[in-house]
Design a protein around this motif. Structure first.
Motif, mmCIF file in Angstrom:
data_model
loop_
_atom_site.group_PDB
_atom_site.id
_atom_site.type_symbol
_atom_site.label_atom_id
_atom_site.label_comp_id
_atom_site.label_asym_id
_atom_site.label_seq_id
_atom_site.Cartn_x
_atom_site.Cartn_y
_atom_site.Cartn_z
ATOM 1 N N GLU A 120 0.816 -1.220 0.000
ATOM 2 C CA GLU A 120 0.000 0.000 0.000
ATOM 3 C C GLU A 120 0.846 1.265 0.000
ATOM 4 O OE1 GLU A 120 -3.309 0.014 2.671
ATOM 5 O OE2 GLU A 120 -3.579 -2.162 2.532
ATOM 6 N N GLY A 125 -0.662 -0.729 5.752
ATOM 7 C CA GLY A 125 -1.935 -0.007 5.665
ATOM 8 C C GLY A 125 -2.340 0.689 6.942
ATOM 9 N N ALA A 126 -1.397 0.924 7.854
ATOM 10 C CA ALA A 126 -1.732 1.511 9.156
ATOM 11 C C ALA A 126 -2.230 2.943 9.024
ATOM 12 C CB ALA A 126 -0.501 1.470 10.059
ATOM 13 N N GLY A 127 -3.186 3.295 9.884
ATOM 14 C CA GLY A 127 -3.706 4.654 9.973
ATOM 15 C C GLY A 127 -3.669 5.133 11.406
ATOM 16 N N LYS A 128 -4.279 6.294 11.659
ATOM 17 C CA LYS A 128 -4.300 6.857 13.004
ATOM 18 C C LYS A 128 -5.620 6.548 13.702
ATOM 19 C CE LYS A 128 -1.207 10.815 12.311
ATOM 20 N NZ LYS A 128 -1.085 12.284 12.466
ATOM 21 N N SER A 171 2.594 2.532 18.238
ATOM 22 C CA SER A 171 1.924 1.913 17.102
ATOM 23 C C SER A 171 1.336 0.595 17.567
ATOM 24 C CB SER A 171 2.904 1.685 15.939
ATOM 25 O OG SER A 171 3.996 0.885 16.343
ATOM 26 N N GLU A 182 -7.686 -3.294 12.481
ATOM 27 C CA GLU A 182 -6.738 -2.674 11.561
ATOM 28 C C GLU A 182 -5.505 -2.128 12.293
ATOM 29 O OE1 GLU A 182 -9.453 0.683 12.895
ATOM 30 O OE2 GLU A 182 -9.661 -1.446 12.380
ATOM 31 N N LEU A 199 -2.512 0.484 13.405
ATOM 32 C CA LEU A 199 -2.501 1.896 13.786
ATOM 33 C C LEU A 199 -1.068 2.354 14.018
ATOM 34 C CD1 LEU A 199 -5.319 1.737 16.500
ATOM 35 C CD2 LEU A 199 -5.601 2.482 14.120
ATOM 36 N N ARG A 200 -0.789 3.613 13.654
ATOM 37 C CA ARG A 200 0.520 4.179 13.942
ATOM 38 C C ARG A 200 0.381 5.690 14.111
ATOM 39 N NH1 ARG A 200 3.484 3.455 8.085
ATOM 40 N NH2 ARG A 200 2.018 4.696 6.858
ATOM 41 N N GLU A 201 1.509 6.326 14.477
ATOM 42 C CA GLU A 201 1.561 7.780 14.638
ATOM 43 C C GLU A 201 0.501 8.290 15.618
ATOM 44 O OE1 GLU A 201 1.434 9.586 10.799
ATOM 45 O OE2 GLU A 201 3.326 8.701 10.157
ATOM 46 N N SER A 211 -5.843 10.992 15.486
ATOM 47 C CA SER A 211 -6.390 12.002 14.580
ATOM 48 C C SER A 211 -7.470 12.834 15.265
ATOM 49 C CB SER A 211 -6.994 11.305 13.368
ATOM 50 O OG SER A 211 -7.998 10.384 13.747
#
Length: 454
Positions: A188, A224-227, A394, A405, A407-409, A454
């Motif tokens: 990704e 594919g990590a998100g916040k 993370s 899912e 997660l990071r940041e 976020s």
């Protein structure tokens, strides 16, 4: 080694010291680094030396050296005595005394076996092959693994002897080894990393396939990590992250930090500091612990200590100096980084008690929250006085009691005492983690922690 230590003590007393102590050590170690199917480097080194402490009244001096000839030891002894003569007086300075309960003059009665002969039996070619197998296992575990930063194997075989003019004598051998790798996974439009590691007394205890597979799994699960959304929620700390926090707590329970006012636990002895689900002991005699030894860095016998039990802070960790300053005895918690350094308070093996739930059970108990699998900057991100922390992290979302899912940041924030009071359960399976010390811990469920994303 014990004979060298005895001669150093005798020479220091002959040079004018009232009391003396010698710490002699020999450390033979190897390190292999592999990358791209080839051995990048293989180093082997043996270090031998003696550190000598001298006391003249309430003045303490220290010197160390690597010249172990008769002349070298005489010169070292004279330097140690001279540094004591010119030192400032300290009312708490003085040599460790031979404990009444030390019935065995060698200090090793009932001690666990800490030496694995496989360290000496495995050739450099054998351990190089082990490092290559770790890299190969990571690459073959998943097609999304694009590479490995490095695969590393390292071992150490130590011989340590301590002697003092107060009658303390101890000598022991210890081996340790570890292997690790950092896998790189692509997907990704991003590249993720994952760490896999293993440790034991000797190379025969390491499973290269397991180490490589763990690195691959940790890297690929982050694709594919998100916040996450910012909120307060349950957080599950996996064993590696829990170990980092436990090591930090162990340092905060050292009497030197407490006496300098650099610990959030300084005024909490005998007080409630944790939920009953969090229990931690310091055990310098655990046969699997990499920090185990029959005696500490001053020759005081090791033993198992309850640090936090039943939610209550039971004791701090003391060496001879901090114990004398507090009007109590050493807890056998003097650590040493080698013959070049003087002893100071340090935890040995920190053991967190297990609970009844496996990781899936902890996630189910959490319901909705975050599973933290990595933190960054923990030791610089914690206020040593208040214990307040806010660190980058993370991991994975927990949704409906299951891992979801990646997660990071994001950051996690609390303070050490509040976090311990919010622990709701400990996992049923613990592992040894070498980061920041020797810690054996299961994953931990913290009922509430601030997550900022976020």
């Amino acid at each position: 080694m014990i004979e060298l230590a005895r001669r150093a003590v005798e020479g220091t007393v002959a040079a004018g010291a009232g009391d003396a102590e010698a710490y002699a050590s020999e450390d033979a170690g190897r390190e292999v680094r592999a990358h791209g199917g080839e051995v990048e480097s293989l180093t082997a080194a043996t270090r031998r030396g003696i550190g000598v402490r001298a006391w003249i009244g309430r003045r303490a001096g220290y010197a160390y050296g690597t010249d172990l000839s008769e002349a070298g030891i005489r010169e070292l002894a004279a330097r140690a005595a001279e540094t004591a003569r010119i030192a400032d007086e300290d009312e708490f300075a003085g040599p460790p005394e031979l404990p009444v309960r030390l019935m065995d003059p060698t200090g090793t009665k009932g001690a666990p076996e800490l030496r694995d002969p496989s360290v000496g039996e495995w050739s450099s070619r054998d351990v190089a092959e082990l490092a290559l197998l770790i890299e190969e296992a990571a690459l073959e575990a998943d097609p999304r693994v694009a590479g490995v930063e490095q695969a590393v194997y390292a071992d150490s075989a130590e011989r340590i002897a301590i002697a003092s003019s107060t009658g303390i004598e101890a000598e022991y051998e210890r081996t340790t080894c570890y292997g690790y790798t950092q896998a790189l996974a692509e997907g990704e439009g991003a590249r993720e990393t994952g760490l896999g590691f293993g440790l034991g007394r000797g190379p025969a205890a390491l499973d290269p396939a397991e180490i490589g597979r763990e690195a691959a799994d940790r890297a690929t699960e982050m694709i594919g990590a998100g916040k996450p959304a910012s909120r307060s929620c349950p957080v599950v700390l996996d064993a590696t992250v829990a170990a980092s926090f436990v090591a930090l707590i162990g340092r905060a329970l050292g009497a030197d930090a407490v006496q300098r006012g650099r610990s959030p636990f300084a005024e909490l002895a005998g007080e409630a500091v944790a939920d009953g689900a969090f229990v931690v002991h310091d055990d310098g005699l655990d046969p699997e612990g990499s920090a185990s030894s029959p005696v500490d860095g001053e020759g005081t016998p090791r033993r198992r200590l309850a640090l936090i039990e039943g939610g209550t802070l039971r004791t701090f960790l003391y060496d001879t100096y901090t114990g004398r300053r507090a009007g109590t005895a050493s807890t056998g918690s003097a650590g040493r980084g080698g013959y070049r350094s003087q002893p100071s308070v340090a935890a040995s093996n920190l053991l967190v008690a297990t609970g009844t739930l496996d990781l899936a059970g902890l996630l189910a108990e959490a319901g909705d929250g975050v599973l933290v699998t990595d933190v960054a900057g923990l030791h610089s991100g914690v206020n040593p006085v208040t214990g307040v922390f806010s660190v980058g992290a993370s991991g994975l979302a927990i949704r409906g009691g299951e891992a979801a899912e990646p997660l990071r940041e994001f950051t996690i924030a609390s303070d050490l005492v509040a976090m311990l009071k919010a622990v709701r359960a400990a996992g049923s399976a613990a592992r040894w983690v070498p980061f920041g010390g020797s810690v054996r811990t299961p994953p931990l469920l913290v009922g509430e922690m601030t997550v900022a994303g976020s």
